[in-house]
Design a protein around this motif. Sequence first.
Motif, short mmCIF file in Angstrom:
data_model
loop_
_atom_site.label_atom_id
_atom_site.label_comp_id
_atom_site.label_asym_id
_atom_site.label_seq_id
_atom_site.Cartn_x
_atom_site.Cartn_y
_atom_site.Cartn_z
N GLY A 180 0.80 -1.22 0.00
CA GLY A 180 0.00 0.00 0.00
C GLY A 180 0.83 1.27 0.00
N ALA A 181 0.39 2.23 0.81
CA ALA A 181 1.05 3.54 0.87
C ALA A 181 2.47 3.42 1.40
CB ALA A 181 0.24 4.49 1.74
N ALA A 182 2.70 2.50 2.36
CA ALA A 182 4.03 2.32 2.90
C ALA A 182 4.99 1.81 1.82
CB ALA A 182 4.00 1.34 4.08
N ARG A 183 4.51 0.94 0.98
CA ARG A 183 5.34 0.42 -0.11
C ARG A 183 5.67 1.53 -1.10
NH1 ARG A 183 5.45 -5.04 -2.72
NH2 ARG A 183 6.41 -4.75 -4.77
N ALA A 184 4.68 2.34 -1.44
CA ALA A 184 4.91 3.43 -2.40
C ALA A 184 5.94 4.43 -1.86
CB ALA A 184 3.60 4.13 -2.72
N ALA A 185 5.82 4.76 -0.57
CA ALA A 185 6.78 5.70 0.04
C ALA A 185 8.18 5.10 0.06
CB ALA A 185 6.32 6.06 1.44
N MET A 186 8.27 3.81 0.34
CA MET A 186 9.58 3.15 0.39
C MET A 186 10.20 3.10 -1.01
SD MET A 186 10.47 -0.48 2.18
CE MET A 186 9.64 0.10 3.65
N GLU A 187 9.39 2.81 -2.01
CA GLU A 187 9.91 2.78 -3.38
C GLU A 187 10.44 4.14 -3.79
OE1 GLU A 187 7.29 1.20 -6.32
OE2 GLU A 187 6.99 -0.68 -5.24
N ALA A 188 9.74 5.20 -3.42
CA ALA A 188 10.19 6.54 -3.76
C ALA A 188 11.51 6.86 -3.08
CB ALA A 188 9.12 7.56 -3.38
N GLU A 189 11.65 6.47 -1.82
CA GLU A 189 12.89 6.72 -1.09
C GLU A 189 14.04 5.92 -1.69
OE1 GLU A 189 14.08 5.59 3.37
OE2 GLU A 189 12.69 7.29 3.27
N LEU A 190 13.78 4.67 -2.04
CA LEU A 190 14.80 3.83 -2.66
C LEU A 190 15.20 4.39 -4.03
CD1 LEU A 190 13.29 0.35 -1.76
CD2 LEU A 190 15.50 1.22 -0.97
N ALA A 191 14.22 4.80 -4.81
CA ALA A 191 14.52 5.33 -6.15
C ALA A 191 15.42 6.55 -6.06
CB ALA A 191 13.22 5.66 -6.88
N ALA A 192 15.17 7.42 -5.09
CA ALA A 192 15.99 8.63 -4.94
C ALA A 192 17.43 8.26 -4.60
CB ALA A 192 15.39 9.53 -3.87
N GLU A 193 17.63 7.28 -3.72
CA GLU A 193 18.99 6.88 -3.35
C GLU A 193 19.69 6.17 -4.51
OE1 GLU A 193 22.56 6.23 -1.30
OE2 GLU A 193 20.93 7.68 -1.02
N ILE A 194 18.96 5.34 -5.23
CA ILE A 194 19.55 4.67 -6.39
C ILE A 194 20.02 5.71 -7.41
CG2 ILE A 194 19.05 3.17 -8.37
CD1 ILE A 194 17.09 1.66 -6.42
N ALA A 195 19.20 6.72 -7.66
CA ALA A 195 19.58 7.78 -8.60
C ALA A 195 20.82 8.53 -8.11
CB ALA A 195 18.41 8.74 -8.80
N ARG A 196 20.89 8.78 -6.80
CA ARG A 196 22.08 9.47 -6.26
C ARG A 196 23.33 8.62 -6.46
NH1 ARG A 196 18.21 11.19 -2.09
NH2 ARG A 196 18.69 9.31 -0.89
N GLN A 197 23.23 7.32 -6.25
CA GLN A 197 24.39 6.46 -6.43
C GLN A 197 24.81 6.40 -7.89
OE1 GLN A 197 24.40 2.74 -4.25
NE2 GLN A 197 23.48 3.68 -2.44
N LEU A 198 23.85 6.38 -8.80
CA LEU A 198 24.18 6.43 -10.22
C LEU A 198 24.85 7.76 -10.57
CD1 LEU A 198 20.96 4.78 -11.64
CD2 LEU A 198 23.29 3.95 -12.05
N ASP A 199 24.33 8.87 -10.04
CA ASP A 199 24.93 10.18 -10.28
C ASP A 199 26.38 10.20 -9.82
OD1 ASP A 199 22.58 11.24 -11.31
OD2 ASP A 199 21.98 12.20 -9.43
N THR A 200 26.62 9.71 -8.60
CA THR A 200 27.96 9.74 -8.03
C THR A 200 28.91 8.84 -8.80
OG1 THR A 200 27.02 10.22 -5.85
CG2 THR A 200 29.26 9.38 -5.89
N PHE A 201 28.42 7.69 -9.22
CA PHE A 201 29.23 6.80 -10.06
C PHE A 201 29.64 7.52 -11.34
CE2 PHE A 201 29.79 3.97 -13.61
CZ PHE A 201 30.52 2.92 -13.10
N GLU A 202 28.67 8.10 -12.04
CA GLU A 202 28.95 8.70 -13.34
C GLU A 202 29.83 9.95 -13.23
OE1 GLU A 202 25.28 9.27 -15.41
OE2 GLU A 202 24.91 7.11 -15.60
N GLN A 203 29.64 10.73 -12.17
CA GLN A 203 30.45 11.93 -12.00
C GLN A 203 31.93 11.59 -11.84
OE1 GLN A 203 28.53 13.73 -8.63
NE2 GLN A 203 26.73 14.33 -9.84
N ALA A 204 32.22 10.51 -11.09
CA ALA A 204 33.61 10.14 -10.87
C ALA A 204 34.20 9.31 -12.01
CB ALA A 204 33.74 9.37 -9.56
N HIS A 205 33.37 8.46 -12.60
CA HIS A 205 33.85 7.54 -13.64
C HIS A 205 33.84 8.17 -15.02
CE1 HIS A 205 34.90 3.72 -15.41
NE2 HIS A 205 33.78 3.64 -16.09
#
Length: 286
Positions: A99-124
Amino acid sequence: MPRPVVLCADDYALTEGVSRGILDLAQRGRISATGVMANMPGWPRLAAPLRGLGRGTVGIGLHMNLTTGAPLGRMPGLAPAGRLPGLRHLLRRVLPASGAARAAMEAELAAEIARQLDTFEQAHGAAPDFVDGHQHVHALPVVRRALLRVLADRYPAGGARPWLRDPSEGIGAILARGVSADKALVVAALSTGFRRAARAAGFDLNRGFSGFSPLNATTSAARVLERALLRPGPRHLVMCHPGHADEALRALDPAVESRPAELAYLASTAFADLLASRRVILVPRP
């Protein structure tokens, strides 16, 4: 005929010692891929040596991390104190979510995954060749939905896309290898549906996976690798965890003494002889 196999050293940037060991093996041609933990503080400094490797000879990917160290941004649901949860805590949070808890968790996870991709690409300076997850968390149901959404938006169909690690394997092959079968079976069960979802989203994957090793050091690195190359799949991927042990590693990870043992074996003539006897060639992608 030769058997192409991806041999991927996980956890680059976890610590200086782990990274130094992985880089040495890559330069010797004893591994063909490595996954980067872009949230670890040493990553920007440790990115430069990877750029010196021959392009197309060693796959460089994001080893997405949700269980070790600190996130790259706020995660009030999963990391309220600024530290990523351990694997057991993450499982307790994500597996029953709905439900709503899953949707909120997915949004939080997606934001962190995007940050890790950003950081990878900036350095690499380039997108990752592949994406997988530390402790295979990328294949968990809630995490995979967030990951696939981020990747599909970031790397549109028709262009260059990272391939994804499928950490599951058939029961017959797992039991035949006979090393850490319990871990391999649990990961395969938790990964149910991951391949289907990734393929439906248009991402390529390996077919065949091995390299699980016990947490204790009673099973030799030679046996772990020998068994990992038994009954390879048609596009097989073997994970490994070599590295030099250092104090930073002892503070972060339970796998300490096994890493230098794996490093020594992978650098040895015995491992070269194993590859030759099995007619294995190391390739950067499945």
